[in-house]
Write an enzyme that holds these catalytic residues in place. Structure first.
Site, short mmCIF file in Angstrom:
data_model
loop_
_atom_site.label_atom_id
_atom_site.label_comp_id
_atom_site.label_asym_id
_atom_site.label_seq_id
_atom_site.Cartn_x
_atom_site.Cartn_y
_atom_site.Cartn_z
N LYS A 119 0.81 -1.22 0.00
CA LYS A 119 0.00 0.00 0.00
C LYS A 119 0.84 1.27 0.00
CE LYS A 119 -4.52 -1.44 1.55
NZ LYS A 119 -5.63 -1.21 2.48
N LYS A 202 -5.25 -9.78 -5.47
CA LYS A 202 -6.51 -10.13 -4.78
C LYS A 202 -7.64 -9.14 -5.14
CE LYS A 202 -6.40 -7.81 -0.39
NZ LYS A 202 -7.37 -7.61 0.64
N LYS A 205 -11.67 -3.84 -2.58
CA LYS A 205 -12.65 -2.76 -2.75
C LYS A 205 -12.02 -1.49 -3.27
CE LYS A 205 -13.74 -3.35 2.11
NZ LYS A 205 -12.38 -3.44 2.68
N1 AQP Z 1 -10.06 -10.95 -2.08
C1 AQP Z 1 -10.30 -11.46 -0.88
N2 AQP Z 1 -10.46 -12.78 -0.72
C2 AQP Z 1 -10.73 -13.32 0.51
N3 AQP Z 1 -10.84 -12.58 1.63
C3 AQP Z 1 -10.69 -11.24 1.51
N4 AQP Z 1 -10.75 -10.24 2.40
C4 AQP Z 1 -10.53 -9.06 1.78
N5 AQP Z 1 -10.33 -9.26 0.46
C5 AQP Z 1 -10.42 -10.61 0.27
C6 AQP Z 1 -11.01 -10.44 3.81
O1 AQP Z 1 -12.03 -9.53 4.20
C7 AQP Z 1 -11.77 -9.10 5.53
C8 AQP Z 1 -11.83 -7.62 5.60
O2 AQP Z 1 -10.77 -7.04 4.87
P1 AQP Z 1 -10.54 -5.49 5.01
O3 AQP Z 1 -11.64 -4.77 4.42
O4 AQP Z 1 -10.29 -5.13 6.42
O5 AQP Z 1 -9.20 -5.19 4.32
P2 AQP Z 1 -8.54 -5.79 3.07
O6 AQP Z 1 -8.14 -7.19 3.33
O7 AQP Z 1 -7.43 -4.82 2.72
O8 AQP Z 1 -9.70 -5.75 2.00
P3 AQP Z 1 -9.78 -4.95 0.68
O9 AQP Z 1 -11.08 -5.25 0.05
O10 AQP Z 1 -8.56 -5.21 -0.15
O11 AQP Z 1 -9.78 -3.45 1.20
P4 AQP Z 1 -8.88 -2.27 0.71
O12 AQP Z 1 -9.01 -2.26 -0.77
O13 AQP Z 1 -9.45 -1.03 1.35
O14 AQP Z 1 -7.48 -2.56 1.18
C9 AQP Z 1 -10.44 -9.67 5.95
O15 AQP Z 1 -10.66 -10.82 6.73
C10 AQP Z 1 -9.80 -10.03 4.66
O16 AQP Z 1 -8.88 -11.10 4.80
#
Ligand code: AQP
Length: 341
Positions: A119, A202, A205
């Site tokens: 990030k 991955k 969002k």
């Molecule tokens: N692609 C994914 N596959 C499986 N699990 C996922 N999680 C996130 N993306 C995937 C799981 O969702 C939970 C919450 O994640 P988060 O929102 O706290 O942060 P993140 O993992 O950084 O998710 P994003 O969607 O990628 O958010 P941004 O884009 O803002 O960084 C966690 O349990 C995560 O493992």
């Protein structure tokens, strides 16, 4: 030395940094609901808005995204009468314990975190200090509840290990057995759902391309369009899952299908072997739309009454404070801080 027995308690959270994705649903939310319904654990679920602001968030959008995430949790089956559901910033114990843990965790530990490297990118000088310290706040989220189990997707495994390191170092430094050594719960076929545009990244969002993800708010036509345009290779589907080893995009779509239908990947492969994408993708889109539609409809219904969502989050915050405040007070005490209260 025999440690204290900790009450089984689940904690997990999701950042309201955008709309929830199919990755969040399959990797996290679906399993939160299973753990809630299993009834052997008390469950605490948190919309981690303090984490979200480690990268820029428009204030109006953050409030809306937080309500949308709360509605998404409830629509997927989280019952606020059974589980504690709240947003992180309403419970000051998280930020306070994070500061105490900033003084326990080491710079070197934080610098090795893959999420920090991904990030912050090449411009670490310009990344927020909060982004660097993110894992100490995550440890605080978990340990402020003495949580014993944390269901997460694969991407959060390293942060969970760091939570265990912080608990171990705190217990060792102060000669106590105060914090549990929390167990990550990472299982199921979709612990890492990948982007629909790049099978090595991955699904996220905050990916700039909306076509890279399925959102919980997408309707059936949008879901169908996104799967139709999902990147794949020209080969038909092979006989075995092992044959997808070097085909990340194809493997991702099979994993998603398996997670949505609850079938093993071996069973899925025997059902779809030999199919081309023109046959498989519409079927996958149909299954996804069928699973998501009731959740999307209920989420939209709940979003019609934002005051009620705020009330539920307020009630959850009060319950969260009841558990976390005494734990943080005891932490201060162990560290030698005077309390006149
Ligand atoms: N692609 C994914 N596959 C499986 N699990 C996922 N999680 C996130 N993306 C995937 C799981 O969702 C939970 C919450 O994640 P988060 O929102 O706290 O942060 P993140 O993992 O950084 O998710 P994003 O969607 O990628 O958010 P941004 O884009 O803002 O960084 C966690 O349990 C995560 O493992």
């Amino acid at each position: 030395m025999t440690g204290p027995a900790f009450t089984p308690r689940v904690f997990s959270g999701i950042q309201p940094s955008g709309g929830l994705t199919l990755g969040n649903y399959l990797g996290a939310l679906k399993r939160f609901v299973e753990m809630q319904n299993d009834a052997s654990h008390e469950c605490v679920f948190c919309l981690v808005d303090l984490h979200a602001i480690t990268v820029w968030q428009d204030p109006k959008a953050l409030a809306q995204q937080t309500r949308e995430a709360a509605a998404g949790f409830m629509a997927a089956g989280i019952d606020p009468a059974q589980s504690i559901l709240f947003n992180q910033s309403q419970v000051a114990a998280h930020a306070e314990l994070a500061w105490l843990f900033n003084c326990v965790a080491r710079m070197g530990w934080m610098g090795r975190m893959t999420q920090w490297k991904d990030k912050s990118g090449k411009n670490t000088e310009n990344a927020s200090l909060g982004l660097f310290a993110y894992p100490a706040l995550m440890a605080a989220d978990i340990l402020a509840y003495h949580a014993t189990h944390v269901p997460v997707g694969e991407d959060q495994k390293q942060h969970l290990e760091l939570t265990r390191d912080i608990a171990t170092k705190f217990n060792h430094d102060f000669g106590v057995d105060f914090f549990p050594i929390t167990e990550p719960v990472i299982d199921g076929p979709a612990t890492r759902v990948m982007s629909l545009r790049d099978g090595t990244k991955k699904m996220s969002k905050s990916d700039p391309s909306d076509m890279s993800r399925i959102n919980l708010s997408d309707d059936a036509d949008t879901i169908a369009q996104k799967f139709r345009k999902a990147r794949t290779d020209p080969e038909p589907l092979p006989e075995t899952y092992g044959d997808l080893k070097d085909r990340p995009e194809a493997r991702n779509l099979i994993d998603i299908y398996a997670a949505l239908t609850g079938k093993s990947t071996d069973t899925v492969m025997s059902d779809v072997a030999g199919q081309g994408w023109g046959q498989f993708k519409p079927h996958l889109a149909e299954v996804a739309a069928e699973t998501m539609a009731p959740i999307t409809d209920e989420m939209n219904r709940l979003l019609g009454d934002p005051g009620e969502i705020d009330r539920i989050l307020g009630e959850g915050s009060a319950k969260a404070r009841e558990i976390s405040e005494p734990i943080v007070a005891r932490t201060r005490d162990i560290m030698g801080m005077i309390s006149s209260g």
